[in-house]
Design a protein around this motif. Structure first.
Motif, PDB file in Angstrom:
ATOM      1  N   PHE A   1       0.841  -1.203   0.000  1.00 46.02           N
ATOM      2  CA  PHE A   1       0.000   0.000   0.000  1.00 46.02           C
ATOM      3  C   PHE A   1       0.875   1.252   0.000  1.00 46.02           C
ATOM      4  N   LEU A   2       1.900   1.254   0.854  1.00 51.10           N
ATOM      5  CA  LEU A   2       2.781   2.422   0.959  1.00 51.10           C
ATOM      6  C   LEU A   2       3.605   2.600  -0.314  1.00 51.10           C
ATOM      7  N   LYS A   3       4.096   1.489  -0.863  1.00 52.85           N
ATOM      8  CA  LYS A   3       4.877   1.575  -2.103  1.00 52.85           C
ATOM      9  C   LYS A   3       4.027   2.095  -3.255  1.00 52.85           C
ATOM     10  N   ALA A   4       2.728   1.771  -3.240  1.00 55.75           N
ATOM     11  CA  ALA A   4       1.833   2.275  -4.284  1.00 55.75           C
ATOM     12  C   ALA A   4       1.735   3.788  -4.225  1.00 55.75           C
ATOM     13  N   ARG A   5       1.688   4.344  -3.012  1.00 55.82           N
ATOM     14  CA  ARG A   5       1.641   5.807  -2.879  1.00 55.82           C
ATOM     15  C   ARG A   5       2.957   6.429  -3.361  1.00 55.82           C
ATOM     16  N   LEU A   6       4.073   5.774  -3.048  1.00 58.82           N
ATOM     17  CA  LEU A   6       5.372   6.234  -3.532  1.00 58.82           C
ATOM     18  C   LEU A   6       5.414   6.240  -5.059  1.00 58.82           C
ATOM     19  N   ASN A   7       5.004   5.132  -5.649  1.00 57.38           N
ATOM     20  CA  ASN A   7       5.062   5.010  -7.115  1.00 57.38           C
ATOM     21  C   ASN A   7       4.143   6.019  -7.793  1.00 57.38           C
ATOM     22  N   GLU A   8       2.959   6.228  -7.226  1.00 60.32           N
ATOM     23  CA  GLU A   8       2.025   7.204  -7.800  1.00 60.32           C
ATOM     24  C   GLU A   8       2.637   8.598  -7.797  1.00 60.32           C
ATOM     25  N   PHE A   9       3.309   8.921  -6.686  1.00 56.27           N
ATOM     26  CA  PHE A   9       3.903  10.263  -6.609  1.00 56.27           C
ATOM     27  C   PHE A   9       5.051  10.418  -7.595  1.00 56.27           C
ATOM     28  N   TYR A  10       5.947   9.455  -7.637  1.00 54.02           N
ATOM     29  CA  TYR A  10       7.139   9.620  -8.476  1.00 54.02           C
ATOM     30  C   TYR A  10       6.872   9.372  -9.955  1.00 54.02           C
ATOM     31  N   LYS A  11       5.708   8.830 -10.304  1.00 47.87           N
ATOM     32  CA  LYS A  11       5.297   8.781 -11.700  1.00 47.87           C
ATOM     33  C   LYS A  11       4.760  10.136 -12.149  1.00 47.87           C
ATOM     34  N   LYS A  12       4.031  10.788 -11.232  1.00 50.18           N
ATOM     35  CA  LYS A  12       3.431  12.084 -11.548  1.00 50.18           C
ATOM     36  C   LYS A  12       3.385  12.907 -10.274  1.00 50.18           C
ATOM     37  N   SER A  13       4.296  13.825 -10.143  1.00 48.90           N
ATOM     38  CA  SER A  13       4.446  14.603  -8.904  1.00 48.90           C
ATOM     39  C   SER A  13       3.380  15.695  -8.818  1.00 48.90           C
ATOM     40  N   SER A  14       2.132  15.281  -8.638  1.00 47.48           N
ATOM     41  CA  SER A  14       1.018  16.222  -8.599  1.00 47.48           C
ATOM     42  C   SER A  14       0.635  16.567  -7.167  1.00 47.48           C
ATOM     43  N   VAL A  15      -0.211  17.570  -7.012  1.00 50.67           N
ATOM     44  CA  VAL A  15      -0.705  17.959  -5.685  1.00 50.67           C
ATOM     45  C   VAL A  15      -1.424  16.783  -5.037  1.00 50.67           C
ATOM     46  N   GLU A  16      -2.272  16.086  -5.813  1.00 52.86           N
ATOM     47  CA  GLU A  16      -3.044  14.982  -5.271  1.00 52.86           C
ATOM     48  C   GLU A  16      -2.127  13.892  -4.712  1.00 52.86           C
ATOM     49  N   ASN A  17      -1.118  13.520  -5.479  1.00 52.35           N
ATOM     50  CA  ASN A  17      -0.215  12.462  -5.044  1.00 52.35           C
ATOM     51  C   ASN A  17       0.698  12.920  -3.915  1.00 52.35           C
ATOM     52  N   ALA A  18       1.003  14.210  -3.866  1.00 55.65           N
ATOM     53  CA  ALA A  18       1.827  14.743  -2.782  1.00 55.65           C
ATOM     54  C   ALA A  18       1.076  14.663  -1.458  1.00 55.65           C
ATOM     55  N   HIS A  19      -0.219  14.975  -1.471  1.00 60.75           N
ATOM     56  CA  HIS A  19      -0.997  14.881  -0.224  1.00 60.75           C
ATOM     57  C   HIS A  19      -1.012  13.452   0.298  1.00 60.75           C
ATOM     58  N   ALA A  20      -1.272  12.497  -0.585  1.00 58.09           N
ATOM     59  CA  ALA A  20      -1.319  11.100  -0.152  1.00 58.09           C
ATOM     60  C   ALA A  20       0.019  10.657   0.426  1.00 58.09           C
ATOM     61  N   LEU A  21       1.114  11.043  -0.228  1.00 58.28           N
ATOM     62  CA  LEU A  21       2.436  10.682   0.272  1.00 58.28           C
ATOM     63  C   LEU A  21       2.708  11.345   1.610  1.00 58.28           C
ATOM     64  N   ASN A  22       2.315  12.606   1.732  1.00 59.81           N
ATOM     65  CA  ASN A  22       2.455  13.327   2.995  1.00 59.81           C
ATOM     66  C   ASN A  22       1.774  12.592   4.134  1.00 59.81           C
TER      67      ASN A  22
END
Length: 462
Positions: free
Chosen positions: A427-448
């Motif tokens: 689950f955590l790696k999925a959030r990492l991959n989503e962010f580093y594929k597309k460094s968007s606001v949405e993905n940054a919040h989830a990673l945060n």
């Protein structure tokens, strides 16, 4: 022996108490945190722990268990029959009195921005001849915010220091930040942590302008039904990417029902408890009851860890005053603007960051075609930095998450053996991959958020 605690209308810090419930993680509350970035109402990570609600007298027993609470103030909207000039005169007297009381015989530390709240404080501090050390910060490769603050400080004859928020500072301070904000906020929003160690020699008390922009503005909404007010609030509360993250956690933890229904009912119940008819005043009250104490106040702990803090806009008298001011006088920051133009015209003539390149005397021109040349030049500057390999930084997470070094640090702090049974690595790696594929606001919040939850599990109270 019982203990009585009286909370202010907008508390400056969270006070925790035990309640009768199992000592278990409150997964529903944590899902709300994931969605909006803060805990709602009195929620905490634990079912048997609450935060004491604002504007109430609480009785705690010898085991710090909450046994009784009684509210002494209810937000209301009772506009008086007065002119704008009368309201301005009252605000001026009240605001300057509060600032003078709070700064008496203190060496004040004033964080300055290019906006209005700290600017009004500067005018009031100058008026009462307080000793002030002012500072401002800007992102590395970001907007040169300190230029405006420096002009304000110079006009007030304050000592001033300009600071820069550097790339990757978070990883040297994240464990300290965990202890300071106790994982009740994300770690990249409070950029003041980057200069935490510099606070020592600046003075002996902070004067902070938090919440002025909420009290002294209006959402400019028509009169709405309760259902419409709930929808407006949901849009304001939900972070970009927050709802999908909360839905995913809800499913992961196999909670009953669905998150969206649960969250909507929570918001509706809290909103219904506010007995104000005017939609704008009602939503301001909601934000002051639930947003300020559980979001804004959380990272005030960074300041108070170094020096005592004062907040003129948090003062009970200011909250009571706002309840009696006609909504029309609060729209578009009118009272603060009129105060600055009357009391400190030199500050009013300095650029207003939100309306740049205009100031408080001509910001009405901030529309096409008048502002077109500025917008074109500003865009070209950002493009030039990009071309030179210096991407324009707008948000702190860009400095702390982007780049190979930051990615390595995020991964190291996120993936911890103690977290695996609660939130699986997949689950955590999925959030990492989503962010580093597309460094968007949405993905940054989830990673945060998952970074906060991981640090909470690994280092905090579990």
């Amino acid at each position: 022996m019982n203990k009585s605690i009286k909370t202010t209308i907008i508390p400056k810090h969270q006070t925790f108490a035990k309640v009768e419930a199992p000592h278990e993680l409150d997964l529903q509350a944590i899902c709300v945190f994931a969605a909006i970035g803060f805990f709602l109402d009195a929620d905490t990570y634990w079912k048997d722990q609450q935060v004491l609600r604002p504007a109430s007298t609480h009785i705690l027993d010898s085991q710090s268990k909450l046994t009784d609470s009684k509210s002494y103030f209810q937000w209301h909207y009772s506009p008086r029959d007065l002119t704008f000039d009368q309201a301005l005169e009252e605000f001026t007297h009240l605001f300057e009195s509060i600032v003078a009381e709070q700064s008496q015989q203190k060496h004040i530390i004033l964080p300055l921005s290019g906006g209005l709240d700290s600017r009004t404080q500067a005018a009031a501090l100058k008026s009462c001849h307080a000793k002030v050390f002012a500072y401002s910060y800007e992102f590395e490769n970001g907007y040169e915010e300190t230029k405006i603050a420096k002009k304000i400080a110079k006009a007030c004859d304050f000592e001033f220091q300009s600071l820069t928020i550097p790339k990757g500072y978070l990883w040297n301070s994240i464990d300290q930040l965990v202890q300071v904000n106790q994982c009740y906020s994300d770690f990249t929003t409070p950029r003041q942590m980057a200069i935490f160690d510099k606070f020592e020699g600046m003075g002996d008390q902070f004067s902070l302008g938090h919440w002025g922009d909420v009290l002294f503005d209006s959402m400019n909404l028509p009169q709405l039904s309760l259902a419409e007010e709930v929808q407006v609030l949901k849009k304001k509360l939900l972070k970009k990417g927050g709802l999908p993250l909360a839905l995913s956690l809800w499913k992961l933890w196999e909670l009953e029902g669905d998150f969206d229904t649960y969250f909507t009912q929570r918001v509706e119940t809290l909103l219904e408890s506010i007995t104000i008819k005017d939609s704008n005043a009602k939503l301001r009250a909601f934000k002051s009851l639930y947003w300020a104490p559980r979001w804004t106040s959380v990272n005030l702990a960074i300041f108070s860890a170094k020096h005592p803090i004062s907040l003129p806009y948090y003062d009970d008298r200011m909250c009571q005053f706002i309840c009696t001011v006609p909504e029309d006088f609060l729209k578009d920051r009118q009272l603060q603007i009129a105060y600055l133009k009357a009391k400190a015209p030199d500050l009013a003539n300095i650029t207003w960051q939100d309306k740049q390149p205009y100031n408080l005397t001509n910001f009405e021109r901030n529309r096409p075609p008048y502002n077109t040349p500025y917008k074109v030049v500003n865009k070209l500057k950002r493009m030039g930095k990009q071309w030179l390999g210096r991407p324009y930084t707008q948000r702190n997470w860009e400095l702390q998450f982007l780049g190979a070094d930051n990615q390595a640090q995020v991964t190291q702090h996120l993936l911890h053996p103690k977290v695996e049974k609660w939130i699986p690595n997949d689950f955590l790696k999925a959030r990492l991959n989503e962010f580093y594929k597309k460094s968007s606001v949405e993905n940054a919040h989830a990673l945060n958020i998952v970074l906060v939850l991981s640090k909470f599990k690994a280092q905090h109270l579990v």
